[in-house]
Design an enzyme around this catalytic site. Structure first.
Site, mmCIF file in Angstrom:
data_model
loop_
_atom_site.group_PDB
_atom_site.id
_atom_site.type_symbol
_atom_site.label_atom_id
_atom_site.label_comp_id
_atom_site.label_asym_id
_atom_site.label_seq_id
_atom_site.Cartn_x
_atom_site.Cartn_y
_atom_site.Cartn_z
ATOM 1 N N ASN A 7 0.862 -1.184 0.000
ATOM 2 C CA ASN A 7 0.000 0.000 0.000
ATOM 3 C C ASN A 7 0.896 1.231 0.000
ATOM 4 O OD1 ASN A 7 -1.766 2.092 0.543
ATOM 5 N ND2 ASN A 7 -2.843 1.055 2.202
ATOM 6 N N ARG A 90 -2.312 -1.597 -3.867
ATOM 7 C CA ARG A 90 -3.306 -0.534 -3.831
ATOM 8 C C ARG A 90 -2.945 0.478 -4.918
ATOM 9 N NH1 ARG A 90 -2.926 4.856 -0.471
ATOM 10 N NH2 ARG A 90 -4.988 5.736 -0.798
ATOM 11 N N HIS A 179 -9.594 6.691 -1.583
ATOM 12 C CA HIS A 179 -9.578 6.010 -0.285
ATOM 13 C C HIS A 179 -10.726 5.010 -0.177
ATOM 14 C CE1 HIS A 179 -7.458 9.842 1.373
ATOM 15 N NE2 HIS A 179 -6.555 8.943 1.036
ATOM 16 N N GLY A 208 -3.249 12.254 3.233
ATOM 17 C CA GLY A 208 -4.386 12.544 2.374
ATOM 18 C C GLY A 208 -5.651 12.355 3.186
ATOM 19 N N ARG A 237 -1.746 19.134 0.300
ATOM 20 C CA ARG A 237 -2.750 19.504 -0.702
ATOM 21 C C ARG A 237 -3.752 20.483 -0.107
ATOM 22 N NH1 ARG A 237 -4.117 13.375 -2.108
ATOM 23 N NH2 ARG A 237 -2.714 13.024 -0.363
ATOM 24 N N ASP A 278 3.550 16.957 8.682
ATOM 25 C CA ASP A 278 3.175 15.864 9.576
ATOM 26 C C ASP A 278 2.391 16.424 10.757
ATOM 27 O OD1 ASP A 278 3.421 13.839 11.806
ATOM 28 O OD2 ASP A 278 4.466 12.751 10.211
ATOM 29 N N LEU A 279 1.184 15.897 10.983
ATOM 30 C CA LEU A 279 0.306 16.456 12.015
ATOM 31 C C LEU A 279 0.911 16.333 13.405
ATOM 32 C CD1 LEU A 279 -2.727 17.650 11.912
ATOM 33 C CD2 LEU A 279 -3.191 15.670 13.343
ATOM 34 N N ARG A 280 1.730 15.317 13.621
ATOM 35 C CA ARG A 280 2.365 15.176 14.936
ATOM 36 C C ARG A 280 3.250 16.382 15.233
ATOM 37 N NH1 ARG A 280 4.242 9.135 13.423
ATOM 38 N NH2 ARG A 280 4.519 10.284 11.473
ATOM 39 N N GLY A 326 -4.395 7.235 9.928
ATOM 40 C CA GLY A 326 -3.367 7.632 10.885
ATOM 41 C C GLY A 326 -3.760 8.756 11.820
ATOM 42 N N ASN A 330 -5.530 8.322 15.707
ATOM 43 C CA ASN A 330 -4.551 8.632 16.753
ATOM 44 C C ASN A 330 -4.600 10.055 17.307
ATOM 45 O OD1 ASN A 330 -3.143 6.033 16.708
ATOM 46 N ND2 ASN A 330 -2.523 6.622 14.647
ATOM 47 N N GLU A 380 -6.735 -1.567 5.313
ATOM 48 C CA GLU A 380 -6.764 -1.637 3.862
ATOM 49 C C GLU A 380 -6.036 -2.880 3.363
ATOM 50 O OE1 GLU A 380 -6.531 2.667 2.024
ATOM 51 O OE2 GLU A 380 -5.277 2.577 3.816
#
Length: 394
Positions: A7, A90, A179, A208, A237, A278-280, A326, A330, A380
């Protein structure tokens, strides 16, 4: 049969080696932050977990790393690539050519390549995965599972754009949605949990991001469209934007079309708003008081909340919202931002339950919440393996 699932996401590779039809997972892992100096590599078996941080510049290097770990003399799980009967890939965009899982040949690869412009962050990585897998696992069947397939149930009123009809009939310009493998898997799990074919909004949040309105198990609308670039704010994006901005940038700011495309797909979204993709990292900086990061998180949640409203109207009701992928699984902070001030929709979040991390499906709403709030870990890889196995059996 041993099936290897690959994937390849826009900045990650998830992989899993399974035995079908028993659903036994031999090993699994992930490489994320591809393109950065601090890529994370994980390799898990029932008795071992390997974690490394090292530069993974691109997907080809990442896939070669996966193959090396599978074949490692000491900690690997196969002695020869011939043990793998099939590799399931995928593939994000199938255009109008693919609505089902297919065996990969040169014609299929050529069509995947033709769709690069519509999924520039994904289809190239998907095709790279196919090419590398063909070299390494040369005796295995190579199978493509398309992200667009699940959304083929959308009615014409949802998938058709308000542009001249010939662009649909002759050029296949329409909403495809993406997705789909994830939305299909988590919606089915949610329906099992709710014990009814309910009105559900699935919220897939990763690098995404997309949402889908699902009625009686079928997708009736989704946020991504002709390509996986519109809808929600994503890692790099921009999501929904007035098309006039594109022409303004070209005509008045002297950008080329390729430059505009690069800006909107690779330099925008959370990266453009904060300097981080990266959201973290963004949540960490927001906690330190970074105003740009704080605003970006609110903008991200605001776009999701607006879509919940519109999809509730399309569904004529709402039984549950489902967070997955993700970030959805989380980030308790994003879930809290999305569910705050949503009492009109019967959404009440239990703050303690929201903090729990688990690999299991769970409800995080209060007992009084009219709308269920579910966290459903997506799988997935299992969904792809299942589709690959059934294709080969048939």
């Amino acid at each position: 049969m041993k099936i290897l699932i690959i994937n390849s996401g826009s900045s990650s590779i998830k992989y899993q080696l399974m035995v079908m039809p028993t659903n036994e997972v031999i090993c699994s892992g992930m490489i994320d932050r591809i393109g950065l100096e601090t890529s994370n590599v994980t390799f898990k078996t029932s008795s071992n977990t390997i974690e490394e941080t090292l530069p993974i510049p691109n997907h080809k290097v990442g896939l070669q790393k996966v193959a090396n770990m599978l074949l490692d003399a000491e900690k690997g799980v196969i002695k020869s690539t011939s043990e793998i009967g099939a590799v399931g890939h995928r593939v994000v965009h199938g255009g109008s050519d693919f609505s089902d899982t297919v065996k990969i040949d040169e014609n299929v690869k050529a069509k995947i390549k033709q769709l690069f412009e519509l999924a520039p962050l994904h289809n190239p990585a998907n095709l790279e995965g196919i090419n590398v897998a063909e070299e390494i696992f040369s005796s295995a069947e190579q199978i493509a599972v398309f992200d667009t397939a699940f959304h083929q149930t959308m009615p014409e009123v949802a998938y058709k754009y308000a542009i001249p009809n010939y662009l649909l009939t002759e050029n296949k310009v329409r909403v495809y949605g993406f997705h789909g493998t994830s939305h299909k898997y988590v919606s089915e799990k949610a329906i099992e949990n709710l014990k009814s074919n309910s009105k559900i909004i699935t919220i897939h949040l990763g690098n995404g991001c997309s949402m889908a309105a699902i009625k009686d198990g079928k997708c009736i609308d989704t946020t991504m469209g002709f390509s996986p670039s519109n809808g929600l704010i994503m890692g790099t994006r921009c999501g929904d934007i007035d098309q006039s901005v594109v022409f303004y940038m070209i005509k008045n700011l002297d950008y080329t079309p390729d430059e505009v495309n690069s800006i909107l797909l690779k330099q925008s979204g959370m990266l453009g708003l904060t300097g981080y993709s990266d959201l973290r990292d963004i949540e960490s900086e927001a906690e330190k008081g970074n105003k740009d990061c704080q605003l970006a998180l609110f903008m991200n949640a605001y776009r999701i909340k607006k879509t919940i409203g519109s999809y509730t109207a399309a569904l004529n009701g709402l039984d549950a919202i489902v967070f997955t992928a993700g970030i959805g699984e989380n980030s308790s902070h994003i879930r809290k931002l999305v569910c705050t001030d949503m009492d009109y929709f019967g959404i009440e979040l239990d703050q303690e339950k929201n903090q729990i991390r688990s690999k299991e499906i769970r409800e995080i709403n209060t007992p009084n919440s009219r709308t269920k709030v579910l966290v459903v870990p997506t799988d997935e890889e299992y969904e792809i393996a299942n589709q690959v196995y059934h294709l080969l059996q048939n």
